[in-house]
Enzyme design. Sequence first.
Site, PDB file in Angstrom:
ATOM      1  N   GLU A   1      -6.398  -0.680  -2.079  1.00 10.20           N
ATOM      2  CA  GLU A   1      -5.418  -0.419  -1.095  1.00 10.20           C
ATOM      3  C   GLU A   1      -5.733   1.173  -0.864  1.00 10.20           C
ATOM      4  OE1 GLU A   1      -1.528  -1.696  -2.592  1.00 10.20           O
ATOM      5  OE2 GLU A   1      -1.366  -3.277  -1.724  1.00 10.20           O
TER       6      GLU A   1
ATOM      7  N   GLU B   1      -4.321 -10.654  -2.919  1.00  7.68           N
ATOM      8  CA  GLU B   1      -2.891 -10.244  -2.636  1.00  7.68           C
ATOM      9  C   GLU B   1      -1.637 -11.077  -1.753  1.00  7.68           C
ATOM     10  OE1 GLU B   1      -0.757  -6.355  -4.494  1.00  7.68           O
ATOM     11  OE2 GLU B   1      -3.348  -5.642  -5.057  1.00  7.68           O
TER      12      GLU B   1
HETATM   13  C1  BG6 Z   1       0.070  -4.269  -4.574  1.00 10.85           C
HETATM   14  C2  BG6 Z   1      -0.897  -3.155  -5.634  1.00 10.85           C
HETATM   15  O1  BG6 Z   1       0.160  -3.031  -3.646  1.00 10.85           O
HETATM   16  O2  BG6 Z   1       1.436  -4.423  -4.366  1.00 10.85           O
HETATM   17  C3  BG6 Z   1      -0.094  -3.889  -6.966  1.00 10.85           C
HETATM   18  O3  BG6 Z   1      -1.715  -3.405  -5.328  1.00 10.85           O
HETATM   19  C4  BG6 Z   1       1.244  -4.477  -6.562  1.00 10.85           C
HETATM   20  O4  BG6 Z   1      -0.499  -3.334  -7.802  1.00 10.85           O
HETATM   21  C5  BG6 Z   1       1.398  -5.407  -5.590  1.00 10.85           C
HETATM   22  O5  BG6 Z   1       1.699  -4.988  -8.008  1.00 10.85           O
HETATM   23  C6  BG6 Z   1       2.601  -5.297  -6.051  1.00 10.85           C
HETATM   24  O6  BG6 Z   1       3.796  -4.182  -5.575  1.00 10.85           O
HETATM   25  P1  BG6 Z   1       5.211  -3.970  -7.020  1.00 10.85           P
HETATM   26  O7  BG6 Z   1       5.831  -2.519  -6.733  1.00 10.85           O
HETATM   27  O8  BG6 Z   1       6.190  -4.771  -6.689  1.00 10.85           O
HETATM   28  O9  BG6 Z   1       4.527  -4.375  -8.760  1.00 10.85           O
END
Ligand code: BG6
Length: 494
Positions: A187, A390
């Site tokens: 990201e 993700e």
């Molecule tokens: C993404 C990241 O932006 O979102 C992860 O690459 C992160 O590292 C994921 O955990 C979810 O975000 P959060 O803040 O809910 O953990």
Amino acid sequence: MKSQFKDKFLWGGAVAANQLEGAWLEDGKGPNVSDVVVGIHKDGRYPALKWNATTNKWEISLDKNKVYLTHDGIDFYHRYKEDLGYMAEMGFNAFRTSISWSRIFPTGLEDIPNEAGLKFYDDLFDEMIRLGMEPVITLSHYETPLQLLIETGGWTDKGTIERWMKYVNVVFNRYKTKVKYWMTFNEINNIYRMPFAAGGILDINPIDKNEPVANLSQKSINQAIHYIFIANALTVKLCREINPDAKIGCMLSFSSCATYPNTTNPIDVMGTLQYRHQNLFFSDVMSNGEYPGYMLRQWRENDSMPEMVQEELDIIKAYTVDHIALSYYRSAVYSADASMTHDTGGAAGVKNPYLKSSPLPWAWPIDPVGLRYVLNELTDRYHKPLFIVENGIGLDEVQGPDMIDDQDRIQYIQDHLVQVNEAIADGCDVIGYLYWGPIDVVSAGTGEMRKRYGFVYVDRFNDGMGTLERRTKKSFEYYKNIIKSNGEHLFKSQ
Ligand code: BG6
């Protein structure tokens, strides 16, 4: 509609070293940027760095009244065999994690790598392979060695390209027979918003010593971005030289790619396009190999154009990525009259009245169709394979005597995967789907354990207490059935 997922579709989950390994100083590992940014205390996040006026340097200073959850994570460093066992039981054929750069080069400045760190990832990747999982490895997931920032400023210093290349050279050679799927910077389009953690840039103001303050000029951030683009291209080149069969992608947060105009007013429509450019710019360079005109214009007019020479531009042009890896959590709505806020899920603008949200306290909008939109948009723009690395939903769950019934998660996955299926039918070449956080990990955005994404529950809480025992949730079985049926299960009533 029937399942469109191809035979060798990569099914699995994704995590990042700093959010689950723990063992933050074990076996020679040095501290990294995430180790000092995230800590739970009643006022929120706390940077564990203090300015030492005698040495004139930043130093780690932990507050004993605060809990730094990432320091122990979920103890994956010692329990990865058990955890990968759960993933194998769900039928994962791919698992994404990152190599923590400071396990390999503890300060980022050494010449000789740390053998214990290399050995850990050897064992981890061997175990994944033994269990039938393709390791999908991020080279940098908010894990730049802290000392590198303190000594050099990080990516604002051109020398960081060389130090980075030393690191990737070591890991590419070491794992060339084990790892086929790589991605460079997680990201990286979050660099403007999170220069310290996402960008690996020292942005702390020594005058105001309390909180990280973005006191860097726009031009120096742009300079860092240019160096990162050179590093990305050189990494692609090296990856191909060392293992011609490997695949390497860039990785972007593409929730913001699904930013919709609030009205049909051309001002909103044009503003939306310009807003989307701010994110797409990164993949435009890493995938197309050229700086897009819209960004060059912005930099010229803001007087923030970084220094660049033709030889560097030639490198960026010559070595573009094989595929685009992306995270997608939600969509956003842009209005010229409202400001956009951001968090790890992406942008948040005006509320979209057509969408439901995840439960409080996070309440992220849920927009599965937005994922189909993003996949189509990226296909039209880049004509390259897409890798969803993700996508997931964070819920506040507490384990009682019964199995956690996480219906919201089941619904989220089903709805999003149905849209992935649609996108494949639209002609998008989607090579895999890795659910974010198949086991509960520490949240990147809030530093909490309470925000749980997992199919596997971990008994650890915001106060640092808990047995670390693992328990499966109801979604575990659901995802397992999707994988087993290569997507057919999505179309069965639950
Ligand atoms: C993404 C990241 O932006 O979102 C992860 O690459 C992160 O590292 C994921 O955990 C979810 O975000 P959060 O803040 O809910 O953990």
